[in-house]
Design a protein around this motif. Sequence first.
Motif, PDB file in Angstrom:
ATOM      1  N   ASN A  58      38.267  -6.533  15.800  1.00 47.14           N
ATOM      2  CA  ASN A  58      39.594  -6.637  16.419  1.00 47.14           C
ATOM      3  C   ASN A  58      40.205  -8.012  16.214  1.00 47.14           C
ATOM      4  OD1 ASN A  58      39.264  -4.032  17.290  1.00 47.14           O
ATOM      5  ND2 ASN A  58      38.812  -4.557  19.417  1.00 47.14           N
ATOM      6  N   ILE A  59      39.403  -9.062  16.346  1.00 54.88           N
ATOM      7  CA  ILE A  59      39.919 -10.414  16.126  1.00 54.88           C
ATOM      8  C   ILE A  59      40.483 -10.530  14.716  1.00 54.88           C
ATOM      9  CG2 ILE A  59      39.301 -12.856  15.944  1.00 54.88           C
ATOM     10  CD1 ILE A  59      37.154 -12.345  18.078  1.00 54.88           C
ATOM     11  N   ALA A  60      39.744  -9.966  13.748  1.00 54.64           N
ATOM     12  CA  ALA A  60      40.189 -10.041  12.350  1.00 54.64           C
ATOM     13  C   ALA A  60      41.444  -9.209  12.121  1.00 54.64           C
ATOM     14  CB  ALA A  60      39.063  -9.568  11.432  1.00 54.64           C
ATOM     15  N   ASN A  61      41.412  -7.959  12.539  1.00 53.75           N
ATOM     16  CA  ASN A  61      42.528  -7.058  12.246  1.00 53.75           C
ATOM     17  C   ASN A  61      43.806  -7.440  12.987  1.00 53.75           C
ATOM     18  OD1 ASN A  61      40.848  -5.626  10.575  1.00 53.75           O
ATOM     19  ND2 ASN A  61      40.436  -3.982  12.034  1.00 53.75           N
ATOM     20  N   GLN A  62      43.659  -7.984  14.181  1.00 49.52           N
ATOM     21  CA  GLN A  62      44.821  -8.377  14.972  1.00 49.52           C
ATOM     22  C   GLN A  62      45.265  -9.814  14.698  1.00 49.52           C
ATOM     23  OE1 GLN A  62      43.803  -7.493  19.085  1.00 49.52           O
ATOM     24  NE2 GLN A  62      43.170  -5.404  18.550  1.00 49.52           N
ATOM     25  N   LYS A  63      44.574 -10.466  13.769  1.00 49.16           N
ATOM     26  CA  LYS A  63      44.912 -11.825  13.332  1.00 49.16           C
ATOM     27  C   LYS A  63      44.953 -12.818  14.493  1.00 49.16           C
ATOM     28  CE  LYS A  63      47.495 -10.132   9.329  1.00 49.16           C
ATOM     29  NZ  LYS A  63      48.772 -10.155   8.575  1.00 49.16           N
ATOM     30  N   GLN A  64      44.048 -12.612  15.450  1.00 49.50           N
ATOM     31  CA  GLN A  64      44.022 -13.509  16.607  1.00 49.50           C
ATOM     32  C   GLN A  64      43.554 -14.911  16.219  1.00 49.50           C
ATOM     33  OE1 GLN A  64      41.595 -10.661  18.776  1.00 49.50           O
ATOM     34  NE2 GLN A  64      43.167 -10.493  20.351  1.00 49.50           N
ATOM     35  N   LEU A  65      42.598 -14.987  15.311  1.00 46.56           N
ATOM     36  CA  LEU A  65      42.104 -16.297  14.889  1.00 46.56           C
ATOM     37  C   LEU A  65      43.202 -17.111  14.217  1.00 46.56           C
ATOM     38  CD1 LEU A  65      39.760 -18.291  14.594  1.00 46.56           C
ATOM     39  CD2 LEU A  65      39.141 -17.135  12.452  1.00 46.56           C
ATOM     40  N   VAL A  66      44.118 -16.434  13.549  1.00 44.48           N
ATOM     41  CA  VAL A  66      45.232 -17.136  12.895  1.00 44.48           C
ATOM     42  C   VAL A  66      45.997 -17.964  13.921  1.00 44.48           C
ATOM     43  CG1 VAL A  66      47.399 -16.849  11.641  1.00 44.48           C
ATOM     44  CG2 VAL A  66      45.436 -15.405  11.073  1.00 44.48           C
ATOM     45  N   GLY A  67      46.339 -17.343  15.039  1.00 45.87           N
ATOM     46  CA  GLY A  67      47.080 -18.043  16.083  1.00 45.87           C
ATOM     47  C   GLY A  67      46.260 -19.138  16.734  1.00 45.87           C
ATOM     48  N   TRP A  68      44.988 -18.866  16.960  1.00 46.54           N
ATOM     49  CA  TRP A  68      44.132 -19.882  17.588  1.00 46.54           C
ATOM     50  C   TRP A  68      44.020 -21.124  16.718  1.00 46.54           C
ATOM     51  CZ3 TRP A  68      39.976 -15.590  18.616  1.00 46.54           C
ATOM     52  CH2 TRP A  68      40.421 -14.769  19.659  1.00 46.54           C
ATOM     53  N   LEU A  69      43.892 -20.924  15.413  1.00 46.22           N
ATOM     54  CA  LEU A  69      43.778 -22.064  14.512  1.00 46.22           C
ATOM     55  C   LEU A  69      45.109 -22.784  14.318  1.00 46.22           C
ATOM     56  CD1 LEU A  69      41.304 -20.653  11.844  1.00 46.22           C
ATOM     57  CD2 LEU A  69      40.920 -22.649  13.302  1.00 46.22           C
ATOM     58  N   GLN A  70      46.209 -22.074  14.461  1.00 52.09           N
ATOM     59  CA  GLN A  70      47.515 -22.743  14.409  1.00 52.09           C
ATOM     60  C   GLN A  70      47.663 -23.713  15.575  1.00 52.09           C
ATOM     61  OE1 GLN A  70      50.262 -19.438  14.298  1.00 52.09           O
ATOM     62  NE2 GLN A  70      50.232 -19.298  12.065  1.00 52.09           N
ATOM     63  N   LYS A  71      47.188 -23.302  16.748  1.00 53.67           N
ATOM     64  CA  LYS A  71      47.293 -24.144  17.936  1.00 53.67           C
ATOM     65  C   LYS A  71      46.242 -25.248  17.941  1.00 53.67           C
ATOM     66  CE  LYS A  71      49.278 -20.551  20.904  1.00 53.67           C
ATOM     67  NZ  LYS A  71      49.075 -19.712  22.122  1.00 53.67           N
ATOM     68  N   ASN A  72      45.088 -24.973  17.375  1.00 56.72           N
ATOM     69  CA  ASN A  72      43.978 -25.926  17.385  1.00 56.72           C
ATOM     70  C   ASN A  72      43.313 -25.974  16.009  1.00 56.72           C
ATOM     71  OD1 ASN A  72      43.650 -26.811  20.352  1.00 56.72           O
ATOM     72  ND2 ASN A  72      43.783 -24.586  20.512  1.00 56.72           N
ATOM     73  N   PRO A  73      43.927 -26.655  15.056  1.00 57.88           N
ATOM     74  CA  PRO A  73      43.342 -26.758  13.713  1.00 57.88           C
ATOM     75  C   PRO A  73      41.944 -27.374  13.777  1.00 57.88           C
ATOM     76  CG  PRO A  73      45.589 -27.621  13.759  1.00 57.88           C
ATOM     77  CD  PRO A  73      45.187 -27.405  15.182  1.00 57.88           C
ATOM     78  N   ALA A  74      41.116 -26.984  12.825  1.00 52.35           N
ATOM     79  CA  ALA A  74      39.725 -27.461  12.818  1.00 52.35           C
ATOM     80  C   ALA A  74      39.294 -27.852  11.415  1.00 52.35           C
ATOM     81  CB  ALA A  74      38.804 -26.375  13.365  1.00 52.35           C
ATOM     82  N   ASP A  75      38.333 -28.761  11.369  1.00 53.19           N
ATOM     83  CA  ASP A  75      37.669 -29.130  10.115  1.00 53.19           C
ATOM     84  C   ASP A  75      36.383 -28.342   9.939  1.00 53.19           C
ATOM     85  OD1 ASP A  75      39.433 -31.459   9.454  1.00 53.19           O
ATOM     86  OD2 ASP A  75      38.605 -32.224  11.328  1.00 53.19           O
ATOM     87  N   VAL A  76      35.748 -28.021  11.085  1.00 56.20           N
ATOM     88  CA  VAL A  76      34.446 -27.344  11.104  1.00 56.20           C
ATOM     89  C   VAL A  76      34.513 -26.236  12.139  1.00 56.20           C
ATOM     90  CG1 VAL A  76      31.979 -27.615  11.577  1.00 56.20           C
ATOM     91  CG2 VAL A  76      33.240 -29.466  10.444  1.00 56.20           C
ATOM     92  N   ILE A  77      33.885 -25.113  11.826  1.00 54.03           N
ATOM     93  CA  ILE A  77      33.871 -23.995  12.776  1.00 54.03           C
ATOM     94  C   ILE A  77      32.490 -23.351  12.772  1.00 54.03           C
ATOM     95  CG2 ILE A  77      34.682 -22.292  11.084  1.00 54.03           C
ATOM     96  CD1 ILE A  77      36.434 -21.106  13.354  1.00 54.03           C
ATOM     97  N   THR A  78      32.007 -22.979  13.957  1.00 54.75           N
ATOM     98  CA  THR A  78      30.803 -22.142  14.044  1.00 54.75           C
ATOM     99  C   THR A  78      31.223 -20.759  14.522  1.00 54.75           C
ATOM    100  OG1 THR A  78      30.341 -22.947  16.306  1.00 54.75           O
ATOM    101  CG2 THR A  78      29.165 -24.012  14.484  1.00 54.75           C
ATOM    102  N   MET A  79      30.515 -19.740  14.043  1.00 51.84           N
ATOM    103  CA  MET A  79      30.861 -18.366  14.406  1.00 51.84           C
ATOM    104  C   MET A  79      29.612 -17.590  14.787  1.00 51.84           C
ATOM    105  SD  MET A  79      33.001 -15.482  12.244  1.00 51.84           S
ATOM    106  CE  MET A  79      31.706 -14.955  11.105  1.00 51.84           C
ATOM    107  N   HIS A  80      29.572 -17.101  16.016  1.00 53.13           N
ATOM    108  CA  HIS A  80      28.541 -16.176  16.484  1.00 53.13           C
ATOM    109  C   HIS A  80      29.268 -14.939  16.976  1.00 53.13           C
ATOM    110  CE1 HIS A  80      25.427 -14.313  18.941  1.00 53.13           C
ATOM    111  NE2 HIS A  80      24.538 -15.163  18.459  1.00 53.13           N
ATOM    112  N   LEU A  81      29.313 -13.901  16.144  1.00 55.03           N
ATOM    113  CA  LEU A  81      30.093 -12.695  16.436  1.00 55.03           C
ATOM    114  C   LEU A  81      29.348 -11.449  15.958  1.00 55.03           C
ATOM    115  CD1 LEU A  81      33.863 -13.373  15.538  1.00 55.03           C
ATOM    116  CD2 LEU A  81      32.981 -12.619  17.740  1.00 55.03           C
ATOM    117  N   GLY A  82      29.684 -10.332  16.581  1.00 54.47           N
ATOM    118  CA  GLY A  82      29.131  -9.051  16.163  1.00 54.47           C
ATOM    119  C   GLY A  82      28.435  -8.305  17.284  1.00 54.47           C
ATOM    120  N   THR A  83      28.052  -9.028  18.336  1.00 60.05           N
ATOM    121  CA  THR A  83      27.330  -8.389  19.442  1.00 60.05           C
ATOM    122  C   THR A  83      28.161  -7.278  20.076  1.00 60.05           C
ATOM    123  OG1 THR A  83      26.167 -10.465  19.901  1.00 60.05           O
ATOM    124  CG2 THR A  83      26.171  -8.800  21.632  1.00 60.05           C
TER     125      THR A  83
END
Length: 233
Positions: A85-110
């Motif tokens: 859902n995060i991917a298809n709804q492009k939620q991460l796009v908005g989060w990164l626009q508000k808070n740009p990052a150089d490094v990201i960790t991802m723990h997803l799928g549960t």
Amino acid sequence: MVQLSTALAVLAASTAAAQNATLRYMPFGDSITEIVCWRSKLWNKLQSTEWASVDFVGSGRTENNCRDTKYDRDNEGHSGFLAINIANQKQLVGWLQKNPADVITMHLGTNDIVQQSKSTTDIIAAFTTLVKQMRDSNPRMKIVVAQIIPLGIGNYNSKVQQLNAAITPWAQQQNKTESPIWVVDQYTSFSGSSDNRDGIHPNDGGDVKMANIWYPALIKAFEAAKADKQKLL
């Protein structure tokens, strides 16, 4: 002479800015990022290193009874959210626009597995979309992806293992020199029963284990991100 002085001043200012630029790190995931304390333990682990000034970023500032009033709570963990859902709804796009990052960790799928029994193929496809969104935000994003922790409830761990087995070859395929992906194994040394407080979320011992697993890969990611900034000199 005036023009030369001006040029030198601009160069000095840009050099200082590059040297002092703070690295921005986004912890990204679901409740295993949001309502746990591994972020606190990781932040404290960094305080005795050159990475003490790394800025944790994200829209969330949840206090999780970590008995720690000092750590940088900013994160992009979202309880109950699915990678798909995060991917298809492009939620991460908005989060990164508000808070740009150089490094990201991802723990997803549960949640994809527990809530909706999504297939490994569909989850991995979502991961590919998310990585593209990260790189659209920052073409030199340094990415650390977790093989997710085991569960102490239900009969989900076979699907967790299937997902984890797919993550390494997927990451190798997605890897780029300018935007590397490191895979960390949060599964093998973690007990779904004794390291989880409720069968899903880590207890204090589980938080320690997670922070210790993230740490070496994050240091490599920080080093790579710092090198990028130094190239601006």
